[in-house]
Design an enzyme around this catalytic site. Structure first.
Site, short mmCIF file in Angstrom:
data_model
loop_
_atom_site.label_atom_id
_atom_site.label_comp_id
_atom_site.label_asym_id
_atom_site.label_seq_id
_atom_site.Cartn_x
_atom_site.Cartn_y
_atom_site.Cartn_z
N ASP A 1 45.82 -0.90 36.21
CA ASP A 1 44.65 -1.78 36.28
C ASP A 1 44.44 -2.48 34.95
OD1 ASP A 1 44.35 -0.86 38.77
OD2 ASP A 1 42.35 -0.02 38.51
N ASP B 1 40.17 4.31 42.01
CA ASP B 1 40.57 2.93 42.23
C ASP B 1 40.20 2.49 43.65
OD1 ASP B 1 41.89 0.53 41.54
OD2 ASP B 1 43.55 1.17 42.81
N THR C 1 38.70 -4.07 41.99
CA THR C 1 38.83 -3.91 43.43
C THR C 1 37.58 -3.30 44.03
OG1 THR C 1 39.91 -1.81 43.00
CG2 THR C 1 41.31 -3.69 43.37
N THR C 2 36.92 -2.42 43.27
CA THR C 2 35.68 -1.85 43.77
C THR C 2 34.57 -2.88 43.72
OG1 THR C 2 36.41 0.20 42.78
CG2 THR C 2 34.19 0.15 43.62
#
Lengths: 526, 559
Positions: free
Chosen positions: A386, A59, A92-93
């Site tokens: 997520d 994550d 998020t990445t």
């Protein structure tokens, strides 16, 4: 003659240097998390310096949160991924990588072509508008048809989970997450989904409980099973019910006085329990402690009591069983009791739970995760979080787009078209934006060990040729129709990624000066 | 006989006596070396150089093509900003003269709210010019006097070249919008330029007092929240508070009751808790009866409190203090959604927005004292349990508005807040004084022309000061041109000749490459009072620095 205007140890970077340090920091951060992107992305093991704890994760937000960074631009990206995590939960990445790529492209323009940063920004603005417009055009809304919509949700969950530790069991977890989200009925507060992690067993053994689990026990010697439960959910003191008026003091001259008071206190407690039992309940759940005496009174009355169910527990239970959280007991008529068919004590792993099954409202639920090690459980929880985050956002904004680099390619195409009708130097920046967007499928392919140059150009040819559902099929290593493969992503997620990345890169592009104050030395002299 | 030694006597107030390992005493005078003194020309030069260094840092932030600065605080917190006053105040400057410049931009910020970068650039340009004159041998005070005279001439000219935009009411609003846009041009929010400019204008026009031509800034609240994008920022008619309803099962939205026009709000500053008299007291109980009485009293008290609220007809309770669990539940049971721990300032805003009275005691609660609003609702953000409460205003006379700013990261939200504050100030200034001058350096060029014309009519040394002043004014358009990637000298000379030829002051630097120098056509306008203040403040500061001829820095502690 030069004059020192700053204090000691104040570091100042100007112009090109400042810009370079901003670019370098941001690109370094993006490169750091780049390799976790996509279904074949790898995890990172983070070891804490101060304690022996280690985290294995995929994550982006978790990785970035855990590394202490000093570069200001890097901090901007960390904040960016954190916000993305709070807002959407996933991506998020992607957001970090995209803004890193945007800055990398901008650096080239500024360094090599000597374009003013503001011109680059102008171009990026045009480009992000075009990209978002294209994204909106390809977005599909299936919310009218509940079966299709549910299908969409499962697919989104699968796409999200495929890059995580749960990818082996993604079918199961996707179903599980979708079911959990649908139970919330449009509420996006993920606190209502309780994730219970229990060591042991296999990830496959994880399940979404049909009812609701509370990690508590009934009072001692109370029956372990209650059928047709009528539950009163309370938040009240049942230890020693103090007089709350400030400054009250009991003064007594004799032991008998004290004895009398003690009796009065007991009577008071008894009165309270008496009142509670008037509700016609057979189960009583309290947020606060229940002392032995009232517990015993409850047992006598045939009421099962549960003590110290914390804030979230009480709130979730209220949602699941449809009862009010009660603190005064004078008015039984105006109070909704929680109801469920069966409450029983069960044991999972080594822990005891109360299972409330056959609940009436079911707007909260429990997911039990099983796994071999703590790290696996933690990572599984993060992955599930997520997926739940994305799903809950999708229930609010039901449109979907295609994954596997497809949406990026569609946007890149739109941006390239926009570039052709833009005049001036900013057109170069618009093109650069399109290149940055194409980097995402490139990285996906690279991470999967595929020939990215070959695949991405083929994908580009397909997408630019009008095939708007073409994407990378990373399991087979070739192009595929994403709609057929069921690789679907949430529109909100993609939109947030593009918007946030564009905004963040704009913030950093505008910088031409960095002033670093003297670090605070925590009170130590010098 | 030996001559008495002529060494300076050290300052013995800081001296201590110590002994070496043999036990022989010796004297250590501390901090002697730290004391510094500068005087005369050297001191002035060093001041001017310091001012120049400060200006050179923020110079690049000027204008729509200006860039931002990253400031890292001692704790590693990051601020990214374009606002002159913010940059300077967070830069940790040590130099005394540099600190004066910080004060300068701060006072511009307090007075006007915008133009904080411009004023510092101007002041440093004036000092630069003064340095040349000092080197020629002109007395600093004479220069300062000359600057003062020149400033008067400049402002007179400026006043003459203003346009009053309030003459036509329908166009006035348009002008406010343009002026807000100009002030936002240099900030990050120019991404959603129209939106923020509209927000600023709408916020100010909503709360302005047309009679008094005043705008009370307290009524405009700026609330920021990360997440979403700048485009999702909005102006909310009413108040947003960072709170939620006190009980999780209270409804998330309160609408007016049937037959009523608005939601009735009770605004309380008394806690829903057993009374705590302020006088120090002690309550002694000595018998069981008393104990039971006390119990009942306590319970009755709760019921009584709720009854008061209920009787007043309130739909929502907003309270400054906390609730006891029991009270909280009673509120729920009586269908009175309530909010606790609302800050004093927010409470006041709510009171203004709903035209309610802040009630300090339950007994004083009555129907007339309740506020009215359209609805009260919770908004949720993202996947966290963060919630905010919106009190939406109905059709009341007094207004409060909240500018709610969203952005993808903390830095952008903070910067957007600062930018919006600046443009709110600009709009307010125009409401106060509706005269405008033209931006893009046009006003400076006009003043510069006027001052240099006037220079030739001066007797004596003032001529030099006047010319220097005119040149300093030229710095602003030159910096703007430089930041926009144009040739500064060529731009300036073109502008000057154009302004003189056509006898107008509308020509400025075309920063955005729009292909026109006519600021009136491009609608680049600045409030007159902002510009005037810049000139006045810069001249004053310049005088002050020129008057210094001696600096003594006493030794600092080593910490």
């Amino acid at each position: 003659m030069s004059v020192q205007i700053f204090g000691d140890q104040v570091v100042e970077e100007r112009g090109e240097n400042a810009r370079m340090s901003a670019f370098v920091g941001a690109i370094a951060v993006a490169d750091l998390v780049k390799s976790t992107l996509g279904p074949k992305g790898m995890d990172k093991l983070l070891q804490s310096a101060s304690s022996d704890q280690s985290i294995v994760t995929n994550d982006g937000a978790t990785i970035l949160k855990s590394i202490p960074l000093d570069n200001p631009a890097a901090k901007v990206l960390v904040n960016l991924s954190k916000v993305q995590d709070d807002e959407i939960g996933d991506g998020t990445t992607s957001v970090t990588v995209l803004s890193g790529e945007l800055l990398r492209e901008a650096e080239k323009l500024i360094e090599q072509s000597k374009i003013h940063p503001q011109t680059v920004i102008e171009g990026y603005r045009i480009a992000s508008r075009a990209a978002l417009k294209a994204l909106e055009e390809v977005a599909v809304d299936n919310s009218k048809d509940p079966v299709k919509f549910r299908d969409d949700l499962v697919k989104i969950a699968k796409t999200t989970l495929s890059s995580k530790i749960l990818s082996q069991d993604k079918e199961q977890f996707a179903e599980l997450a979708t079911e959990a989200i649908l139970r919330l009925k449009g509420n996006t507060n993920l606190e209502h989904i309780q994730i219970i992690k229990i060591l042991g067993g296999n990830l496959e053994d994880s399940f979404l409980d049909d009812g609701f689990l509370l990690a508590k026990k009934f009072g001692t010697n109370q029956p372990k099973r209650v059928e047709n439960a009528k539950i009163l959910i309370a938040n009240t003191g049942l230890d020693s019910d103090k007089v709350k008026i400030f400054g009250t003091k009991f003064k007594s001259n004799s032991t008998s006085g004290i004895a009398q008071l003690e009796r009065a206190e007991r009577e008071r407690m008894k009165g309270k329990v008496e009142k509670i039992s008037k509700f016609g309940i057979n189960t009583f759940v309290n947020r606060q402690l229940i002392y032995d005496y009232p517990e015993q009174l409850f047992s006598d009355k045939g009421i099962n009591s549960v003590e110290h169910a914390d804030f979230e527990g009480v709130e979730r239970l209220a949602l699941a069983t449809g009862g009010d959280v009660v603190s005064t007991f004078d008015d039984p008529e105006h109070c909704r009791l929680g109801e469920c068919d069966l409450i029983e004590e069960i044991v999972i792993g080594e822990e005891t739970f109360l299972r409330f099954s056959g609940c009436k409202v079911r707007e909260a639920c429990s997911i039990v995760l099983r796994g071999a090690t703590l790290q696996v459980l933690d990572e599984a929880e993060r992955s599930l979080h997520d997926a739940l985050g994305v799903l809950s956002q999708t229930t609010r904004e039901p449109r979907t787009v295609l994954g596997g680099g497809c949406a990026e390619m569609v946007m890149s195409r739109a941006v390239d078209t926009a570039a052709q009708s833009t005049d001036g130097k900013r057109a170069m920046a618009v093109e650069a934006f399109a290149r940055a967007l194409r980097q995402l499928p490139t990285i996906l392919a690279d991470n999967a060990g595929l020939d990215s140059g070959e695949l991405v150009t083929r994908l580009r040819a397909a997408a630019y040729g009008g095939l708007s559902s073409a994407g990378l099929d990373l399991t087979r290593g070739e192009l595929g129709d994403m709609r057929e493969l069921g690789i679907v992503e949430s529109f909100t997620l993609k939109r947030a990624v593009v918007r946030a990345a564009a905004e963040a890169s704009e913030v950093l592009l505008r910088v031409d000066h960095v002033v670093r104050a003297r670090p605070r030395t925590a009170g130590r002299a010098q | 006989m030996a001559q008495p030694r002529t060494m300076d006597m050290p300052d013995l107030s800081n001296a201590i006596v110590a002994q070496d390992e043999m036990g022989r005493p010796f004297i250590i005078v501390r901090d002697q070396g730290n004391k510094q003194r500068q005087h005369g020309l050297e001191a002035k030069k060093s001041h001017i150089l310091a001012a120049r260094s400060v200006a050179s840092i923020i110079k690049t932030s000027l204008g729509p093509r200006g860039l931002d600065k990253i400031l890292i605080s001692p704790d590693g917190e990051i601020t990214i900003t374009n606002d002159g006053a913010t940059i300077l105040s967070q830069m940790e400057l040590e130099n005394e003269v540099a600190k004066l410049l910080v004060q300068l931009s701060k006072s511009q910020d307090d007075e006007i709210g915008d133009g904080t970068t411009g004023v510092v650039v101007l002041a440093s340009a004036l000092l630069d010019q003064a340095l040349e004159l000092i080197e020629k041998g002109i007395h600093p005070i004479k220069i300062a006097n000359g600057f003062d005279e020149a400033a008067k001439v400049a402002i007179r000219k400026l006043e003459g070249s203003t346009d009053d935009v309030a003459l036509n009411k329908s166009e006035f609003h348009e002008y406010l919008f343009k002026a807000a846009k100009t002030s936002l041009g240099s900030k990050i929010v120019s991404k959603t330029h129209d939106k923020f400019a509209n927000m600023a204008v709408d916020a100010v026009t909503a709360v302005m007092d047309e009679e008094r031509k005043d705008v009370q800034f307290d009524l405009i609240k700026l609330e920021g929240r990360v997440g979403g994008s700048l485009e999702e920022s909005s102006l909310i008619n009413g108040v947003i508070i960072d709170k939620d309803f006190s009980h999780p099962q209270m409804p998330k939205q309160v609408l007016p009751k049937e037959g009523e026009t608005g939601v009735k709000v009770a605004i309380l500053t008394c806690p829903f808790e057993p009374p705590k008299p302020k006088t120090k007291h002690k309550l002694d109980i000595s018998s069981v009866e008393e104990y039971q009485k006390l119990q009942n009293y306590e319970q009755d008290k709760f019921k009584e409190m709720i009854q008061y609220v209920k009787d007043s007809g309130a739909d929502v309770v907003i309270c400054q203090w906390g609730f006891d669990d029991e009270a909280n539940h009673l509120l729920l049971q009586n269908k009175l959604p309530a909010v606790r721990w609302v800050g004093g300032q927010e409470l006041e805003l709510i009171a203004i927005a709903t035209e309610g009275r802040i009630v300090p005691r339950f007994q004083d609660l009555s129907k007339e004292k309740l506020g009215t609003c359209k609805r009260v609702y919770e908004v949720e953000f993202g996947t966290t349990r963060d919630r905010m409460l919106v009190v939406e205003q109905g059709a009341t006379n007094s207004k409060t508005v909240t500018c709610f700013i969203r952005g993808s990261n903390k830095m952008i939200v903070d910067e957007a807040k600062r930018a919006l504050h600046d443009s709110l100030c600009v709009v307010r200034n125009l409401v106060k004084d509706s005269r405008v001058v033209y931006g893009g350096g046009a006003a400076e060029v006009t003043m510069s022309i006027a001052v240099s014309e006037e220079a030739d009519r001066q007797k004596g040394i003032d001529q030099y000061a006047f010319r220097a002043f005119a040149q300093a004014l030229d710095t602003i358009p030159m910096t703007l041109a430089e930041n926009s990637g144009l040739d500064p000298i060529e731009t300036l000379t073109t502008l000057k000749s154009k302004q003189i030829k056509e006898h107008t002051s509308v020509f400025g630097v075309d920063c955005l490459g729009k292909g026109s120098n006519n600021m009136k056509e491009l609608f680049v306008v600045d409030p007159f009072i902002g510009k005037k203040q810049q000139i006045l403040l810069a001249t004053q500061l310049c005088r002050m620095i020129l008057k210094i001829d001696n600096v003594i820095i006493s030794g600092k502690d080593a910490y």
